[in-house]
Design a protein around this motif. Sequence first.
Motif, PDB file in Angstrom:
ATOM      1  N   GLY A  19     -46.762   2.757 -13.932  1.00 26.65           N
ATOM      2  CA  GLY A  19     -46.137   1.906 -12.934  1.00 26.65           C
ATOM      3  C   GLY A  19     -46.351   0.419 -13.155  1.00 26.65           C
ATOM      4  N   LYS A  20     -47.506   0.042 -13.692  1.00 25.19           N
ATOM      5  CA  LYS A  20     -47.861  -1.367 -13.816  1.00 25.19           C
ATOM      6  C   LYS A  20     -47.632  -1.946 -15.213  1.00 25.19           C
ATOM      7  CE  LYS A  20     -49.448  -1.758  -9.579  1.00 25.19           C
ATOM      8  NZ  LYS A  20     -48.792  -2.635  -8.570  1.00 25.19           N
ATOM      9  N   ILE A  21     -47.630  -1.087 -16.223  1.00 21.11           N
ATOM     10  CA  ILE A  21     -47.527  -1.584 -17.605  1.00 21.11           C
ATOM     11  C   ILE A  21     -46.245  -1.120 -18.282  1.00 21.11           C
ATOM     12  CG2 ILE A  21     -48.614  -1.580 -19.884  1.00 21.11           C
ATOM     13  CD1 ILE A  21     -51.301  -1.267 -18.489  1.00 21.11           C
ATOM     14  N   HIS A  22     -46.040   0.205 -18.268  1.00 15.83           N
ATOM     15  CA  HIS A  22     -44.937   0.772 -19.052  1.00 15.83           C
ATOM     16  C   HIS A  22     -43.579   0.531 -18.382  1.00 15.83           C
ATOM     17  CE1 HIS A  22     -43.432   3.421 -22.213  1.00 15.83           C
ATOM     18  NE2 HIS A  22     -42.625   3.935 -21.308  1.00 15.83           N
ATOM     19  N   LEU A  23     -43.457   0.878 -17.111  1.00 16.50           N
ATOM     20  CA  LEU A  23     -42.161   0.790 -16.429  1.00 16.50           C
ATOM     21  C   LEU A  23     -41.604  -0.632 -16.382  1.00 16.50           C
ATOM     22  CD1 LEU A  23     -39.963   2.349 -14.962  1.00 16.50           C
ATOM     23  CD2 LEU A  23     -41.242   2.042 -12.830  1.00 16.50           C
ATOM     24  N   PRO A  24     -42.417  -1.673 -16.087  1.00 15.84           N
ATOM     25  CA  PRO A  24     -41.851  -3.034 -16.111  1.00 15.84           C
ATOM     26  C   PRO A  24     -41.281  -3.432 -17.463  1.00 15.84           C
ATOM     27  CG  PRO A  24     -43.950  -3.021 -14.949  1.00 15.84           C
ATOM     28  CD  PRO A  24     -43.809  -1.665 -15.581  1.00 15.84           C
ATOM     29  N   GLN A  25     -41.929  -3.000 -18.548  1.00 14.27           N
ATOM     30  CA  GLN A  25     -41.413  -3.330 -19.880  1.00 14.27           C
ATOM     31  C   GLN A  25     -40.111  -2.585 -20.168  1.00 14.27           C
ATOM     32  OE1 GLN A  25     -44.557  -3.899 -23.105  1.00 14.27           O
ATOM     33  NE2 GLN A  25     -45.689  -2.651 -21.633  1.00 14.27           N
ATOM     34  N   VAL A  26     -40.057  -1.312 -19.797  1.00 17.45           N
ATOM     35  CA  VAL A  26     -38.832  -0.536 -20.001  1.00 17.45           C
ATOM     36  C   VAL A  26     -37.682  -1.135 -19.192  1.00 17.45           C
ATOM     37  CG1 VAL A  26     -37.741   1.715 -19.682  1.00 17.45           C
ATOM     38  CG2 VAL A  26     -40.089   1.585 -20.512  1.00 17.45           C
ATOM     39  N   THR A  27     -37.967  -1.539 -17.956  1.00 19.20           N
ATOM     40  CA  THR A  27     -36.935  -2.148 -17.110  1.00 19.20           C
ATOM     41  C   THR A  27     -36.409  -3.434 -17.728  1.00 19.20           C
ATOM     42  OG1 THR A  27     -37.997  -1.218 -15.137  1.00 19.20           O
ATOM     43  CG2 THR A  27     -36.428  -3.020 -14.806  1.00 19.20           C
ATOM     44  N   GLN A  28     -37.318  -4.271 -18.203  1.00 25.38           N
ATOM     45  CA  GLN A  28     -36.905  -5.533 -18.817  1.00 25.38           C
ATOM     46  C   GLN A  28     -36.053  -5.308 -20.063  1.00 25.38           C
ATOM     47  OE1 GLN A  28     -40.173  -8.004 -20.005  1.00 25.38           O
ATOM     48  NE2 GLN A  28     -38.876  -9.192 -21.392  1.00 25.38           N
ATOM     49  N   ILE A  29     -36.394  -4.291 -20.848  1.00 26.86           N
ATOM     50  CA  ILE A  29     -35.662  -4.010 -22.081  1.00 26.86           C
ATOM     51  C   ILE A  29     -34.266  -3.451 -21.791  1.00 26.86           C
ATOM     52  CG2 ILE A  29     -35.628  -2.535 -24.140  1.00 26.86           C
ATOM     53  CD1 ILE A  29     -38.716  -2.716 -24.126  1.00 26.86           C
ATOM     54  N   THR A  30     -34.175  -2.585 -20.790  1.00 23.00           N
ATOM     55  CA  THR A  30     -32.913  -1.876 -20.541  1.00 23.00           C
ATOM     56  C   THR A  30     -31.945  -2.624 -19.625  1.00 23.00           C
ATOM     57  OG1 THR A  30     -33.946  -0.663 -18.697  1.00 23.00           O
ATOM     58  CG2 THR A  30     -33.992   0.376 -20.873  1.00 23.00           C
ATOM     59  N   LEU A  31     -32.418  -3.609 -18.865  1.00 20.29           N
ATOM     60  CA  LEU A  31     -31.549  -4.273 -17.896  1.00 20.29           C
ATOM     61  C   LEU A  31     -30.282  -4.891 -18.508  1.00 20.29           C
ATOM     62  CD1 LEU A  31     -33.676  -6.081 -15.149  1.00 20.29           C
ATOM     63  CD2 LEU A  31     -31.866  -4.386 -14.849  1.00 20.29           C
ATOM     64  N   PRO A  32     -30.375  -5.633 -19.634  1.00 20.71           N
ATOM     65  CA  PRO A  32     -29.139  -6.211 -20.184  1.00 20.71           C
ATOM     66  C   PRO A  32     -28.086  -5.160 -20.523  1.00 20.71           C
ATOM     67  CG  PRO A  32     -31.065  -7.255 -21.166  1.00 20.71           C
ATOM     68  CD  PRO A  32     -31.571  -6.098 -20.381  1.00 20.71           C
ATOM     69  N   ALA A  33     -28.503  -4.058 -21.146  1.00 20.54           N
ATOM     70  CA  ALA A  33     -27.553  -3.004 -21.496  1.00 20.54           C
ATOM     71  C   ALA A  33     -27.015  -2.309 -20.249  1.00 20.54           C
ATOM     72  CB  ALA A  33     -28.214  -1.987 -22.425  1.00 20.54           C
ATOM     73  N   MET A  34     -27.843  -2.150 -19.226  1.00 24.53           N
ATOM     74  CA  MET A  34     -27.373  -1.562 -17.971  1.00 24.53           C
ATOM     75  C   MET A  34     -26.303  -2.438 -17.323  1.00 24.53           C
ATOM     76  SD  MET A  34     -30.941  -0.171 -16.308  1.00 24.53           S
ATOM     77  CE  MET A  34     -30.128   0.311 -14.782  1.00 24.53           C
ATOM     78  N   GLY A  35     -26.476  -3.751 -17.421  1.00 24.78           N
ATOM     79  CA  GLY A  35     -25.462  -4.651 -16.892  1.00 24.78           C
ATOM     80  C   GLY A  35     -24.132  -4.480 -17.590  1.00 24.78           C
ATOM     81  N   ASN A  36     -24.165  -4.277 -18.907  1.00 24.16           N
ATOM     82  CA  ASN A  36     -22.918  -4.042 -19.643  1.00 24.16           C
ATOM     83  C   ASN A  36     -22.235  -2.758 -19.178  1.00 24.16           C
ATOM     84  OD1 ASN A  36     -23.290  -6.355 -21.186  1.00 24.16           O
ATOM     85  ND2 ASN A  36     -24.346  -5.279 -22.823  1.00 24.16           N
ATOM     86  N   VAL A  37     -23.030  -1.721 -18.913  1.00 23.44           N
ATOM     87  CA  VAL A  37     -22.457  -0.461 -18.440  1.00 23.44           C
ATOM     88  C   VAL A  37     -21.809  -0.655 -17.067  1.00 23.44           C
ATOM     89  CG1 VAL A  37     -23.017   1.887 -17.692  1.00 23.44           C
ATOM     90  CG2 VAL A  37     -24.032   0.977 -19.786  1.00 23.44           C
ATOM     91  N   PHE A  38     -22.467  -1.410 -16.201  1.00 25.74           N
ATOM     92  CA  PHE A  38     -21.908  -1.647 -14.871  1.00 25.74           C
ATOM     93  C   PHE A  38     -20.583  -2.404 -14.952  1.00 25.74           C
ATOM     94  CE2 PHE A  38     -22.358  -3.929 -10.588  1.00 25.74           C
ATOM     95  CZ  PHE A  38     -21.745  -2.882  -9.918  1.00 25.74           C
TER      96      PHE A  38
END
Length: 251
Positions: free
Chosen positions: A141-160
């Motif tokens: 919750g504190k280490i892994h998930l924030p990094q995954v969210t930061q990495i995937t957000l730009p591509a998720m925006g393209n999908v939206f």
Amino acid sequence: MTTTVFAALDFGPVWEMRSELLSGIGTMALVSVVSFAIAIVGGLVLAGMRQSRSLPISWAGFVLIQVLRGIALYVLLLWLFFGLAAQGGFQFEPIPAGIFALALLNSAYLAEIFRAGYEAVPPGQKEAALACGLPKRTWFGKIHLPQVTQITLPAMGNVFVDIIKDTSILSAIGVAELLRESQRWAQFYELPFEFYTAAAAIYIAIVTLVTFGWRRLERRFSRHLHTAPRVRRSRGLLFGIGGRPSTTTAS
């Protein structure tokens, strides 16, 4: 000649039908947001299947992703709306059929985005965290998930953004979204250029607003990076060559 052509344009009916076009925009927004939310859940499920240690589950996830990515949205939409009903299957209403088709297709793309983001985080971080006595839940919750969210957000925006534009295909099954309303009134007034130009301008405006909003969301999830030192060059230099760089810290 060009002046004469543009002088003959009449955007008055477009303004008169603004309430109908706004209704189509509302339908488009509803379908886009709901489809994206369902696609995120489906993408997480498929990504979890791909990351499973069970070989059958992992292969099932891989096959599902490839099948969904390989089907054209238009074909999937017609199959759900017309094909199933023709064979005595479940009869979808137009809007649920459109949402389901968009969610299915984009869940496969999001699954690969989530999987890539998960694998982009170095595995040594987990080993180091567990070696320091950090619980797995805290590490995730504190280490892994924030990094995954930061990495995937730009591509998720393209999908939206793709989902927003793909809602125009739902006009094929009668969903009264923006393109459907534009087609309806373009035929009624016999002004296709004016109504389709207005529709194109509206799509561009919506996508631009979503893009800027998503960029703000990305910056919000990257605030912890803004404290890192960065090099600022003098503005008076050509291409930043020949000056002394000064190190500053972003606030």
